[in-house]
Scaffold this motif. Structure first.
Motif, PDB file in Angstrom:
ATOM      1  N   TYR A 138       1.169   5.885 -11.297  1.00  0.00           N
ATOM      2  CA  TYR A 138       0.463   5.280 -10.173  1.00  0.00           C
ATOM      3  C   TYR A 138      -0.697   4.398 -10.645  1.00  0.00           C
ATOM      4  O   TYR A 138      -0.969   3.359 -10.041  1.00  0.00           O
ATOM      5  CB  TYR A 138       0.006   6.343  -9.181  1.00  0.00           C
ATOM      6  CG  TYR A 138       1.182   6.860  -8.382  1.00  0.00           C
ATOM      7  CD1 TYR A 138       1.714   6.093  -7.343  1.00  0.00           C
ATOM      8  CD2 TYR A 138       1.794   8.069  -8.690  1.00  0.00           C
ATOM      9  CE1 TYR A 138       2.807   6.535  -6.620  1.00  0.00           C
ATOM     10  CE2 TYR A 138       2.887   8.517  -7.971  1.00  0.00           C
ATOM     11  CZ  TYR A 138       3.399   7.742  -6.948  1.00  0.00           C
ATOM     12  OH  TYR A 138       4.485   8.167  -6.231  1.00  0.00           O
TER      13      TYR A 138
ATOM     14  N   LYS B  17       0.881   1.177 -11.459  1.00  0.00           N
ATOM     15  CA  LYS B  17       1.204   0.406 -10.243  1.00  0.00           C
ATOM     16  C   LYS B  17      -0.047  -0.296  -9.707  1.00  0.00           C
ATOM     17  O   LYS B  17       0.014  -1.433  -9.268  1.00  0.00           O
ATOM     18  CB  LYS B  17       1.789   1.318  -9.170  1.00  0.00           C
ATOM     19  CG  LYS B  17       3.200   1.788  -9.421  1.00  0.00           C
ATOM     20  CD  LYS B  17       3.680   2.666  -8.273  1.00  0.00           C
ATOM     21  CE  LYS B  17       5.072   3.202  -8.518  1.00  0.00           C
ATOM     22  NZ  LYS B  17       6.096   2.178  -8.471  1.00  0.00           N
ATOM     23  N   VAL B  18      -1.168   0.396  -9.756  1.00  0.00           N
ATOM     24  CA  VAL B  18      -2.424  -0.166  -9.263  1.00  0.00           C
ATOM     25  C   VAL B  18      -2.856  -1.355 -10.120  1.00  0.00           C
ATOM     26  O   VAL B  18      -3.211  -2.409  -9.596  1.00  0.00           O
ATOM     27  CB  VAL B  18      -3.528   0.919  -9.216  1.00  0.00           C
ATOM     28  CG1 VAL B  18      -4.899   0.301  -9.028  1.00  0.00           C
ATOM     29  CG2 VAL B  18      -3.231   1.922  -8.117  1.00  0.00           C
TER      30      VAL B  18
ATOM     31  N   GLU C   3     -10.009  -5.242  -8.447  1.00  0.00           N
ATOM     32  CA  GLU C   3     -10.122  -5.267  -6.989  1.00  0.00           C
ATOM     33  C   GLU C   3     -11.474  -4.726  -6.538  1.00  0.00           C
ATOM     34  O   GLU C   3     -12.098  -5.267  -5.624  1.00  0.00           O
ATOM     35  CB  GLU C   3      -8.987  -4.440  -6.358  1.00  0.00           C
ATOM     36  CG  GLU C   3      -9.005  -4.409  -4.847  1.00  0.00           C
ATOM     37  CD  GLU C   3      -8.681  -5.747  -4.199  1.00  0.00           C
ATOM     38  OE1 GLU C   3      -8.998  -5.900  -3.001  1.00  0.00           O
ATOM     39  OE2 GLU C   3      -8.147  -6.648  -4.859  1.00  0.00           O
TER      40      GLU C   3
ATOM     41  N   ASP D 235       0.741  -3.954 -10.731  1.00  0.00           N
ATOM     42  CA  ASP D 235       1.396  -4.506  -9.547  1.00  0.00           C
ATOM     43  C   ASP D 235       0.408  -4.811  -8.413  1.00  0.00           C
ATOM     44  O   ASP D 235       0.831  -5.136  -7.301  1.00  0.00           O
ATOM     45  CB  ASP D 235       2.457  -3.530  -9.029  1.00  0.00           C
ATOM     46  CG  ASP D 235       3.518  -3.216 -10.079  1.00  0.00           C
ATOM     47  OD1 ASP D 235       3.712  -4.032 -10.996  1.00  0.00           O
ATOM     48  OD2 ASP D 235       4.137  -2.137  -9.975  1.00  0.00           O
ATOM     49  N   LYS D 236      -0.895  -4.651  -8.692  1.00  0.00           N
ATOM     50  CA  LYS D 236      -1.933  -4.907  -7.679  1.00  0.00           C
ATOM     51  C   LYS D 236      -1.719  -4.038  -6.432  1.00  0.00           C
ATOM     52  O   LYS D 236      -2.002  -4.441  -5.317  1.00  0.00           O
ATOM     53  CB  LYS D 236      -1.977  -6.380  -7.269  1.00  0.00           C
ATOM     54  CG  LYS D 236      -2.061  -7.355  -8.418  1.00  0.00           C
ATOM     55  CD  LYS D 236      -3.450  -7.443  -8.949  1.00  0.00           C
ATOM     56  CE  LYS D 236      -3.542  -8.595  -9.937  1.00  0.00           C
ATOM     57  NZ  LYS D 236      -4.056  -8.230 -11.207  1.00  0.00           N
ATOM     58  N   GLU D 237      -1.210  -2.845  -6.625  1.00  0.00           N
ATOM     59  CA  GLU D 237      -0.931  -1.915  -5.528  1.00  0.00           C
ATOM     60  C   GLU D 237      -2.187  -1.124  -5.185  1.00  0.00           C
ATOM     61  O   GLU D 237      -3.041  -0.892  -6.020  1.00  0.00           O
ATOM     62  CB  GLU D 237       0.185  -0.950  -5.957  1.00  0.00           C
ATOM     63  CG  GLU D 237       0.767  -0.125  -4.852  1.00  0.00           C
ATOM     64  CD  GLU D 237       1.513  -0.954  -3.835  1.00  0.00           C
ATOM     65  OE1 GLU D 237       1.001  -1.073  -2.705  1.00  0.00           O
ATOM     66  OE2 GLU D 237       2.593  -1.471  -4.155  1.00  0.00           O
ATOM     67  N   THR D 238      -2.315  -0.746  -3.926  1.00  0.00           N
ATOM     68  CA  THR D 238      -3.363   0.159  -3.490  1.00  0.00           C
ATOM     69  C   THR D 238      -2.691   1.488  -3.175  1.00  0.00           C
ATOM     70  O   THR D 238      -1.656   1.509  -2.507  1.00  0.00           O
ATOM     71  CB  THR D 238      -4.054  -0.382  -2.227  1.00  0.00           C
ATOM     72  OG1 THR D 238      -4.653  -1.642  -2.540  1.00  0.00           O
ATOM     73  CG2 THR D 238      -5.124   0.578  -1.730  1.00  0.00           C
ATOM     74  N   VAL D 239      -3.266   2.570  -3.681  1.00  0.00           N
ATOM     75  CA  VAL D 239      -2.669   3.887  -3.475  1.00  0.00           C
ATOM     76  C   VAL D 239      -3.636   4.755  -2.675  1.00  0.00           C
ATOM     77  O   VAL D 239      -4.790   4.937  -3.067  1.00  0.00           O
ATOM     78  CB  VAL D 239      -2.331   4.569  -4.820  1.00  0.00           C
ATOM     79  CG1 VAL D 239      -1.757   5.962  -4.576  1.00  0.00           C
ATOM     80  CG2 VAL D 239      -1.357   3.723  -5.637  1.00  0.00           C
TER      81      VAL D 239
ATOM     82  N   MET E  99       0.849  -1.159   0.000  1.00  0.00           N
ATOM     83  CA  MET E  99       0.000   0.000   0.000  1.00  0.00           C
ATOM     84  C   MET E  99       0.901   1.229   0.000  1.00  0.00           C
ATOM     85  O   MET E  99       1.830   1.322   0.790  1.00  0.00           O
ATOM     86  CB  MET E  99      -0.910  -0.015   1.229  1.00  0.00           C
ATOM     87  CG  MET E  99      -1.922   1.086   1.219  1.00  0.00           C
ATOM     88  SD  MET E  99      -3.099   1.032   2.596  1.00  0.00           S
ATOM     89  CE  MET E  99      -3.815  -0.578   2.421  1.00  0.00           C
ATOM     90  N   LEU E 100       0.584   2.148  -0.894  1.00  0.00           N
ATOM     91  CA  LEU E 100       1.349   3.380  -0.994  1.00  0.00           C
ATOM     92  C   LEU E 100       0.496   4.559  -0.537  1.00  0.00           C
ATOM     93  O   LEU E 100      -0.700   4.589  -0.801  1.00  0.00           O
ATOM     94  CB  LEU E 100       1.761   3.627  -2.450  1.00  0.00           C
ATOM     95  CG  LEU E 100       2.619   2.571  -3.140  1.00  0.00           C
ATOM     96  CD1 LEU E 100       2.766   2.901  -4.617  1.00  0.00           C
ATOM     97  CD2 LEU E 100       3.980   2.473  -2.482  1.00  0.00           C
TER      98      LEU E 100
END
Length: 87
Positions: free
Chosen positions: A16, A19-20, A44, A23-27, A1-2
């Motif tokens: 960003y 990345k979401v 998601e 990379d399955k990232e949460t921002v 999580m960023l």
């Protein structure tokens, strides 16, 4: 999580978003006045919505089971149900 401030997100939105999604990232976008927002992928979001709907459905089933155990169930014959279909 960023956690990223609003100005940084605005200047680097594509990065960003990638990345979401990639990379399955949460921002978390931090903003003044604690009006923060979260960026997640559509995949998601859909998974969260499905989980929410499933939880609501399971809660309805639990309430129905409790009603039946408390004697608040209704018994109908197949013929009665079929007759109700045409009402």
């Amino acid at each position: 999580m960023l956690a990223v401030n609003y100005s940084t997100i605005r200047e680097n939105l594509k990065t960003y978003c990638d990345k979401v999604t990639d990379d399955k990232e949460t921002v978390i976008v931090t903003r003044k006045g604690e009006k923060n927002v979260v960026i997640i992928s559509l995949e998601e979001w859909n998974a969260l919505q499905k989980a929410l709907h499933n939880a609501e459905y399971l809660a309805k089933i639990d309430r129905s089971i409790a009603d039946i155990k408390a004697g608040r169930g209704i018994v109908k014959t197949m013929e009665e149900l079929e007759a109700m279909e045409h009402e």
